[in-house]
Structure formats: structure tokens, C-alpha cells
Design an enzyme around this catalytic site. Structure first.
Site, mmCIF file in Angstrom:
data_model
loop_
_atom_site.group_PDB
_atom_site.id
_atom_site.type_symbol
_atom_site.label_atom_id
_atom_site.label_comp_id
_atom_site.label_asym_id
_atom_site.label_seq_id
_atom_site.Cartn_x
_atom_site.Cartn_y
_atom_site.Cartn_z
ATOM 1 N N SER A 77 0.732 -1.129 0.073
ATOM 2 C CA SER A 77 -0.104 0.083 0.070
ATOM 3 C C SER A 77 0.776 1.254 0.001
ATOM 4 C CB SER A 77 -1.077 -0.135 1.177
ATOM 5 O OG SER A 77 -2.079 0.846 1.109
ATOM 6 N N ASP B 58 -5.777 -4.000 -2.627
ATOM 7 C CA ASP B 58 -4.653 -3.630 -1.702
ATOM 8 C C ASP B 58 -4.120 -4.888 -1.063
ATOM 9 O OD1 ASP B 58 -3.635 -2.833 0.896
ATOM 10 O OD2 ASP B 58 -4.820 -0.785 0.451
#
Length: 718
Positions: free
Chosen positions: A70, A218
Site C-alpha cells: 500500500s 490492496d
């Protein structure tokens, strides 16, 4: 066999030679342990990674591998390309973190057709329609990541030719999650910007990224702190930086765990505080300074390591060719005509980003992205425009609600269906149904006449209804008549779009209608009418927002002529002018506006009167309570930005002065009306919301709850 004691020393040189041969390569190549960084996810809290990197440089700790999840993939990926910590810090300062999470271009740069949409009460969020399959599709995420990926591509241009992430200045991996299987996907090759984007694609917020045959989101869902991934790359020692994921035990890390003391100092959504997070990251590294210092090398060794690592080459290439990949129904000319990059030009990311934004503004594409490629020794740019997978046509809902202290209210609910594109020039056919106080059904076609949309044609038909209150010259605020006006007919308009800032148009309107008296004596009977008007108008709109403006202009000037040969029951001429200017300093904004309108010939019938009253339009009076053939309004509005969490909120106040007049001879300063307000507002996904209190002269006051249509309404719509 017995050995002589003298034979052992004679064998030592041979044994030493064997040991040297066996272990010399290791001694040379492995004179220090390989160090890997595992940078975890945590949204804006990931700015702390930058602070940690600064401390590692100060302590002369060489980094051999980086794996990021991320926001850790963003900071780690940029550092792996060769960017310095100073360059990454400058990028954090330069990026507009409010705009980067909005796929739409800034409003002041949008095409005029899209700016007009803001004047309706329709909600901008809308599901798609796939006509061939007779299916309605929800948009898969709030944010498609268009602006974010362009920013990532800008800062990874130095590595645009690298497909194997082991060939970066520091070998790198980005961690993502397969949305179908839930498995960890460690990305070590391909398009670097796309890999970083995939690693931070929070489900339902950001659209998934398709890489190969996988749909990725993610990486924090499967591996928020990628310790095992950096070990797999060959790291002997792992420095792990946890900025918000599940805490790991010492045994899991095995080496050094840095946990910056972010706590509640920086929230994951506060990207405007990235540099504060970076400073806290330095504090986190300082807490482990003794352990980290043992990993440092001599100045000469560190200088050699940095020299071998190299720095990112930010020299922008000269482009030899430009290619368009367009899978939509639109003509390629709508894309090529908006891209100014030509063979022989040096790539300018600022210009290309703005050009791509004009393509996105055609409202047919899920994404419009570019990549720099090498082919046959030449450098080119490939622009890929991908049509919306959920359908280019759309449904919209809308709600407008206002309530005043006098007991009057306005409530309208509506729905719209827009078919687009109708043809290769991106024509739109929109039908709007509205129910409530002012019901109506309209349908119309907007047709650009060229690929650049310089010229346009607009045609529409429909039936509408509105309420009209007429005040007498000496009746004060008590109406002498109230009508319900219903009209049906159509319009034809053609004109020129003046870039994205204005429009010059000529419109012919032809309506028939009924004015049914609701309140009034014998002097105000019901009647029928015909409207035949020719209207020439110029409009300008450079406001950054129509709901809560902070900068820009809004203005219109028009003239109207009605004649029997145009189909009108009455002969008259009207003219109007409206101006508004917004300026800002810090979190405060001030708006100043002036609107004038009046009859300049003949006798204006009631159905063509100017209307005034309501929120920020003489606020103490009820919505559109005042009407007449002559009108003037001046206003000053103050806004204070209260900050943002999920929605942006404002506090404000206003002062307004104006009136309507029934006769030209009545116009004067002696009978001007006054109004003012205090209010709170929020810019929500359902539209603007205002709650306020308005006061006017003569004891008029009103409480307002206003949802839907923006307050920026003229005395007469153009």
C-alpha cells in the site's frame, strides 16, 4: 600409519590455501549481511516510511531490497527507482492530495457541457446502463484511480523502461491481494506504476487493477507487513516498519521492528499530513537507533554503495511516436485532437496530464492512461482509453428540498436517463422526470458538431409546471395573485463553446401554456398563452465549485425578443446580466455578485417574469416569493472552510440587497429590500446541503433546510 611430528607444520600452508579457496568468495561478496526493508500499509500514516529512510541514510545503512504494501509500496517504490529522500519529500509537498483522490478534472478545467450539469439537482454519482443487455450496473468503486495513477506514472518515469523490478536501483516488490482467491500476490515485474497502484487499491474505495489474468486490490488484506516477502528476496536482516497494521511479535520479525509513535497523531485518511507522519517516522527510528547503528558501514563503503545504486534519471525523453488504443465507440479524433504531444516533442507530464484530463471529461472512459515504451530504438507514448465497463449510459436520481419559517416548502424528486454516446461525436440524449412542487418531463439531444466540440446543437421538448406569485405595487409582501403555470413545447439552440470557460448561443423557444389562478380577484383571471422567443446569450463559468466556490467567475449576459411572427402572444424585449466573483485566502472565501434584469420594450407577460427570494437570494423571503418584470440583486457571501473528514463542511453568512418592480417608474433605492443569513453547509455525494436562518426587512424571516440544487441561481435561467 604413523606421522612424523614434523609433517604437521608442513601441511598447514596447504590447509590454509584450501580454506582461502573455499571461503574467499564469501568473504569478498558477503563482507556484510544483506539488508531488506519491509514497509507496511497504513494510508497517510505511511508517510512515516520517509522519515525512517532519512534516518537510515544518516546512519549509513545500505539497503539491498525493498518490499512495500500500500503506502509502503509508494514510498518504497519511488526510493527503489533512485529517487532521494529529498525528492520524495518534495513530491509529497507538490501533490494535491485532495484532487488526487478525485477522478474528475478540476471543475474550472471541465468542458462547458459538464459544468452545466452542476446546475441541476441531479446527483453526480450514478449507475451505468448497458442497453444491449438491458442491464443496470453499479460503479465498482468510488474512485477509479485515474488521477492517482497519472501521479504515480509521473514520478516513476525514470523507470518506465524497466520491466524486471530487480533491475531497479534497489530490487523491489509490491504486495497486492488477488480479489478472487484472497491470495498474496508479490509483484516483481511489469509496469511499476500499475503495480504500486494495485498495492494500494482499497476495495470499494479504489477500483481493482487488472494485471495479467488477476484482479488485484490492496496488499494489506493479505500481507500488511511484508517481512516474509523481503526475506524471500535474500535479505539476511529485515528492518520492518509498521505504521498501522496488525502488530507483529519480535519472533515474527526476527531482526528490527520500527513502530513510529503515530497513535492518533495522523489518521490513515489525512494525506495532507504526510510530512507530519514523516517526522514521526524519524522518531520511531530514533527509538531503535542503537540497534540500527550496528548495521551502519564506513563512509567510504556507504559512498560506494550509493554510487552503485545510482540516482533516478529524470531527463524527459524526446518522443518519436504517439499511439492511441481506443476501445470505445467514440471517434479516435476525439482523443487525438485533445492530445497535443507530437513526434519530436519532449515529453511534458504536466501538459500530457492536462490533455488526458480533457479526454476523461468526455465521460465515456473508465480510465485514460499512458506509458512510455521503446520500440526498434525509438521512444514512444501509448495512450490507452478504456471504455466504462459498467456502461457509458447512466441513470441519475435527484432531490431538492427547501423549507422556510413561513411554512412554505419546495420538494421535488426526480430521475434522469442519459444515453451516451449516441454517435461517434459523443452526442447525449437525456430524459428527466421530476415530481413534486414543480413537476415536469423533458427530453433533449445535445449534439457536438465537430470532434473538438467547438460548435454544438441542442434540441429539447417537454412539459413543465411552476408556481408564480405576483405582488402589486402597493400590496407589500401580500401577493395579489398566485398562478400555477404549465407550459409545453420545445427549444432549438446552436452556438459556439468558447474553450472550457464559456459559451455563446442563439436559442429559439416555442411554448404554449395555461396560467391557472390559485389566489386572486377578478382582475387576475386564468388565461392561456403562447411563447415564441429568440434569445442570444453569452455565459462564462470558471468557478472551482458551484456549491461552495472559492475561486473563479460566473457570469451571463443575454437579450430576449418575443414577436407574434415567432409564435408569441405578446411582443416584448428583455435583457439581463449576472456576475459573481469568488476569491479566497487561507480557509476563508468571499463572494460578491450582482444580477440585473428588466423589460426593455413592450409588455412582459407574467409567465416571463423574473423571480427572486429564497436562500441567498433575499434570504428572509420564501423561495421565489418575489416576481416582476424588473429585478436587481446584489450580494456578499462569506465562507469558512471547517475542514474535511468524509465530507467537506463550511460555515457562512451573507448580506443581500435587491427587489422586484412592476413598473419601470417604481425602480429606485428607496424601496430596496434587505436580507441576510447565517448557515452551515456540506458538500456531500448527494449534493449540497445547507441549514440556515435568514432574515429580511419587514419582519420576514425563514429557517432553511436545503438539499439538492445549488444556490447559484440567476433571476432567469439561461
Amino acid at each position: 600409519m604413523n606421522r612424523s611430528p614434523r609433517s604437521l607444520p608442513s601441511a598447514l600452508p596447504v590447509l590454509a590455501l584450501i580454506v582461502l579457496i573455499l571461503f574467499l568468495p564469501t568473504a569478498i561478496a558477503g563482507e556484510r549481511p544483506k539488508i531488506g526493508l519491509a514497509l507496511g500499509g497504513g494510508g497517510a500514516r505511511g508517510g512515516a516510511h520517509l522519515g525512517v529512510l532519512k534516518r537510515l541514510e544518516e546512519l549509513r545503512i545500505p539497503v539491498d531490497y525493498i518490499v512495500g504494501t500500500s503506502m509502503g509500496a509508494v514510498v518504497g517504490g519511488l526510493y527503489a527507482t533512485g529517487m532521494s529522500t529529498g525528492q520524495i519529500e518534495q513530491a509529497m509537498k507538490d501533490i494535491d492530495w485532495t484532487a488526487i483522490f478525485d477522478d474528475k478534472p478540476p471543475r474550472e478545467e471541465r468542458r462547458y457541457r459538464r459544468k452545466q450539469d452542476d446546475r441541476t439537482f441531479l446527483i453526480d454519482r450514478r449507475p451505468g446502463v448497458i442497453e444491449k443487455e438491458r442491464r443496470v450496473e453499479l460503479v465498482p468503486a468510488l474512485i477509479q484511480g485515474q488521477t492517482l495513477e497519472l501521479a504515480l506514472r509521473r514520478y516513476t518515469l525514470a523507470a518506465s523502461e524497466v520491466q524486471d523490478f530487480d533491475r531497479l536501483a534497489i530490487p523491489f516488490r509490491a504486495v497486492a491481494t488477488d480479489v478472487v482467491t484472497g491470495e498474496v500476490v508479490v509483484l516483481g515485474e511489469g509496469d511499476l506504476a500499475a503495480a504500486i497502484r494495485a498495492s494500494m487499491a482499497v476495495p470499494a474505495v479504489f477500483a481493482p487493477v487488472e494485471i495479467g489474468d488477476r484482479l488485484l486490490v490492496d496488499g494489506g488484506l493479505a500481507m500488511n507487513l511484508p517481512v516474509s516477502a523481503v526475506r524471500a528476496m535474500g535479505a539476511d536482516i529485515v528492518i520492518a516498519v509498521d505504521v498501522g497494521g496488525p502488530r507483529r511479535t519480535r519472533e515474527e520479525i526476527g531482526n528490527i521492528l520500527i513502530v513510529p509513535p503515530l497513535e492518533r497523531e495522523v489518521l490513515s485518511s489525512q494525506f495532507d499530513r504526510l510530512l507530519e507522519a514523516a517526522a514521526i517516522g524519524e522518531q520511531g527510528a530514533d527509538a531503535k537507533r542503537a540497534e540500527l547503528a550496528r548495521l551502519g558501514v564506513s563512509p567510504a563503503q556507504y559512498a560506494a554503495h550509493q554510487a552503485a545504486r545510482g540516482e533516478a534519471d529524470f531527463a524527459l525523453p524526446v518522443i518519436d511516436f504517439v499511439e492511441i488504443e481506443n476501445d470505445s465507440r467514440l471517434d479516435d479524433a476525439l482523443i487525438t485532437g485533445r492530445i497535443s504531444l507530437r513526434p519530436g516533442d519532449r515529453l511534458d507530464p504536466d501538459v500530457l496530464d492536462r490533455d488526458i484530463a480533457t479526454v476523461v471529461d468526455q465521460d465515456n472512459f473508465e480510465s485514460v492512461r499512458y506509458r512510455v515504451i521503446e520500440r526498434d530504438g525509438k521512444t514512444g507514448v501509448v495512450i490507452t482509453a478504456r471504455q466504462k465497463s459498467w456502461g457509458t449510459s447512466s441513470l441519475q436520481g435527484g432531490l431538492e428540498l427547501s423549507s422556510s419559517g413561513g411554512g412554505d416548502s419546495m420538494f421535488n424528486i426526480g430521475a434522469a436517463y442519459t444515453m451516451a454516446p449516441v454517435n461517434r461525436l459523443n452526442a447525449e440524449w437525456r430524459t428527466i422526470l421530476r415530481l413534486g412542487e414543480e413537476p415536469g418531463l423533458t427530453t433533449g439531444l445535445y449534439q457536438p458538431l465537430d470532434a473538438a466540440e467547438r460548435w454544438y446543437l441542442d434540441v429539447g421538448v417537454g412539459v413543465t409546471s411552476n408556481n408564480l406569485r405576483i405582488l402589486g405595487s402597493d400590496s407589500g409582501d401580500t401577493p395579489v395573485a398566485e398562478y400555477q403555470v404549465v407550459r409545453w413545447g420545445g427549444l432549438l439552440e446552436g452556438g459556439r463553446n468558447l474553450g472550457n470557460w464559456g459559451r455563446l448561443g442563439l436559442r429559439y423557444s416555442r411554448y404554449a401554456g395555461d396560467a391557472d389562478v390559485q389566489v386572486g380577484g377578478p382582475d387576475f383571471p386564468s388565461y392561456t398563452f403562447d411563447v415564441g422567443e429568440l434569445q442570444l446569450g453569452l455565459s462564462v463559468d470558471t468557478l472551482d465549485s458551484l456549491n461552495f466556490p472559492r475561486s473563479g467567475w460566473f457570469g451571463s449576459a443575454y437579450g430576449v425578443i418575443a414577436r407574434d411572427w415567432l409564435g408569441s402572444s405578446n411582443d416584448y424585449e428583455l435583457a439581463g446580466l449576472s456576475l459573481l466573483r469568488a476569491g479566497t485566502w487561507g480557509r476563508d472565501s468571499l463572494l460578491g455578485g450582482l444580477s440585473l434584469g428588466g423589460n426593455i420594450g413592450g409588455s412582459t407577460p407574467p409567465e416571463s417574469f423574473f423571480r427572486m427570494g429564497g436562500f441567498l437570494n433575499l434570504s428572509g423571503f420564501n423561495q421565489r416569493d418575489l416576481s416582476g418584470p424588473y429585478a436587481a440583486l446584489a450580494r456578499t457571501i462569506y465562507l469558512r472552510d471547517l475542514g474535511t473528514s468524509l465530507v467537506r463542511t463550511y460555515a457562512g453568512g451573507s448580506f443581500e440587497i435587491g427587489n422586484v418592480w412592476q413598473e419601470r417608474d417604481d425602480i429606485g433605492f428607496d424601496d430596496l429590500r434587505y436580507g441576510g443569513s447565517l448557515f452551515l453547509g456540506a458538500d456531500t455525494i448527494l449534493g449540497p446541503v445547507y441549514v440556515g436562518y435568514g432574515i429580511g426587512d419587514g419582519g420576514n424571516d425563514a429557517f432553511y433546510l436545503f438539499l439538492g440544487r445549488p444556490w447559484l441561481a440567476g433571476l432567469r435561467e439561461w
